[in-house]
Design an enzyme around this catalytic site. Structure first.
Site, PDB file in Angstrom:
ATOM      1  N   GLU A   1       0.833  -1.188   0.000  1.00  0.00           N
ATOM      2  CA  GLU A   1       0.000   0.000   0.000  1.00  0.00           C
ATOM      3  C   GLU A   1       0.875   1.248   0.000  1.00  0.00           C
ATOM      4  OE1 GLU A   1      -2.363  -0.501   3.528  1.00  0.00           O
ATOM      5  OE2 GLU A   1      -4.018  -1.364   2.379  1.00  0.00           O
TER       6      GLU A   1
ATOM      7  N   LYS B   1     -12.397   8.192  16.948  1.00  0.00           N
ATOM      8  CA  LYS B   1     -12.521   9.600  16.615  1.00  0.00           C
ATOM      9  C   LYS B   1     -12.962  10.403  17.841  1.00  0.00           C
ATOM     10  CE  LYS B   1     -13.989   7.601  12.313  1.00  0.00           C
ATOM     11  NZ  LYS B   1     -15.158   7.173  11.522  1.00  0.00           N
TER      12      LYS B   1
ATOM     13  N   GLU C   1     -15.234   5.958   3.822  1.00  0.00           N
ATOM     14  CA  GLU C   1     -14.128   6.688   4.431  1.00  0.00           C
ATOM     15  C   GLU C   1     -12.920   6.740   3.501  1.00  0.00           C
ATOM     16  OE1 GLU C   1     -13.411   5.794   8.479  1.00  0.00           O
ATOM     17  OE2 GLU C   1     -15.490   5.318   8.916  1.00  0.00           O
TER      18      GLU C   1
ATOM     19  N   ARG D   1     -23.259   0.811   8.214  1.00  0.00           N
ATOM     20  CA  ARG D   1     -24.129   1.035   9.368  1.00  0.00           C
ATOM     21  C   ARG D   1     -24.177   2.528   9.648  1.00  0.00           C
ATOM     22  NH1 ARG D   1     -20.509   2.229  13.433  1.00  0.00           N
ATOM     23  NH2 ARG D   1     -18.406   1.399  13.158  1.00  0.00           N
TER      24      ARG D   1
ATOM     25  N   VAL E   1     -21.878   6.721  15.138  1.00  0.00           N
ATOM     26  CA  VAL E   1     -22.271   7.692  16.160  1.00  0.00           C
ATOM     27  C   VAL E   1     -22.065   9.122  15.685  1.00  0.00           C
ATOM     28  CG1 VAL E   1     -21.856   6.124  18.073  1.00  0.00           C
ATOM     29  CG2 VAL E   1     -19.996   7.572  17.267  1.00  0.00           C
TER      30      VAL E   1
ATOM     31  N   ARG F   1     -16.390  13.889  21.453  1.00  0.00           N
ATOM     32  CA  ARG F   1     -16.641  12.657  22.196  1.00  0.00           C
ATOM     33  C   ARG F   1     -16.005  12.832  23.570  1.00  0.00           C
ATOM     34  NH1 ARG F   1     -16.067   6.763  19.496  1.00  0.00           N
ATOM     35  NH2 ARG F   1     -17.148   7.976  17.920  1.00  0.00           N
TER      36      ARG F   1
END
Length: 266
Positions: free
Chosen positions: A21, A58, A96, A113, A116, A164
């Site tokens: 990568e 995050k 993402e 999904r 949050v 958060r």
């Protein structure tokens, strides 16, 4: 290193094929919120920047990202929508990307999904001028209903920042803090939305079985500067007190304060 990786892959999976990568220095982590129905219609609700993290979790989200130019937004959101259409995706989800200094973006993963962070996207997104409830949209999609609107009907208004709030010690490798919360509260503001399971009218024992997340705070502003100012005001006004056998409660409030706005820069 390649030989070691091939041997490990062979040992665990019976296949020694490996791929390399591209290494991206100081990448931005930017994600696109999408909705897709059973008829093949897909729209995006713009992007969130989530480059301030610890242990891949995050801690601060900004929506939309100040780093993303209109041109990059068009390219990235178009790629996200095209990907979702290609696989026939039906539901809410997040695609993402990693973005380098030259604003080249690379696919990272898709979360199939609702995350949050959906609340900060919902806070700025409008469909025909009305607020969007991403959870309600997912339920409608699950019932087989069509979206009923196109990308041209979707706009955004202002800037949202999500914090958060976690009971942990940033000065000690973000070690979780376990103990009793004696006081937890915040003033009411029209630009603030709080999601929390912690009671504000009685003591609360943080359990050891779960990550010590206390709340999600979503702040809205007409522009980035106002959102940042309101975010700092919220952190200053927040009441969070408690103790355990080792002393007073530890939290990431000061970390959030120090990093508000830093996601704008490399």
């Amino acid at each position: 290193l390649v030989a070691e990786a091939k041997q490990e892959a062979l040992n665990f999976f019976g296949n020694d094929e490996v791929y390399m990568e591209k290494f991206i220095v100081n990448p931005k982590h930017i994600e696109v919120q999408i909705l897709g129905d059973s008829l093949g219609n897909v729209v995006h609700l713009f992007e969130r920047e989530c480059s301030v993290q610890r242990r891949h979790q995050k801690l601060i989200e900004e929506c939309p990202s100040a780093f993303v130019t209109p041109e990059l937004r068009e390219k990235m959101t178009s790629a996200a929508v095209a990907l979702a259409k290609r696989v026939g995706y039906r539901s809410g989800g997040t695609i993402e990307f990693l973005v380098d200094k030259e604003r080249n973006f690379y696919f990272c993963e898709m979360n199939t999904r609702i995350q949050v962070e959906n609340g900060v996207s919902a806070r700025i997104s409008k469909v025909r001028g009305e607020d969007v409830d991403i959870i309600a949209e997912q339920i409608r999609i699950g019932l087989g209903e069509p979206l009923g609107y196109t990308q041209d009907d979707v706009t955004f208004e202002g800037v949202g920042i999500e914090y958060r709030l976690i009971a942990e010690d940033p000065d000690n490798r973000f070690t979780p803090w376990v103990g009793r919360i004696d006081a937890f509260g915040w003033p009411s503001h029209p630009w603030l939305k709080m999601h929390t399971h912690v009671p504000t009218d009685e003591p609360y024992e943080i359990p050891t079985e779960f990550d010590p997340n206390l709340a999600l705070a979503i702040i809205w502003g007409e522009n980035l500067e106002q959102a940042k100012e309101r975010g700092m005001q919220f952190l200053d006004e927040l009441t969070l007190q408690g103790e355990n056998q080792s002393g007073e409660l530890k939290s990431n409030i000061n970390f959030l304060r120090a990093n508000t706005g830093r996601i704008l820069r490399f």
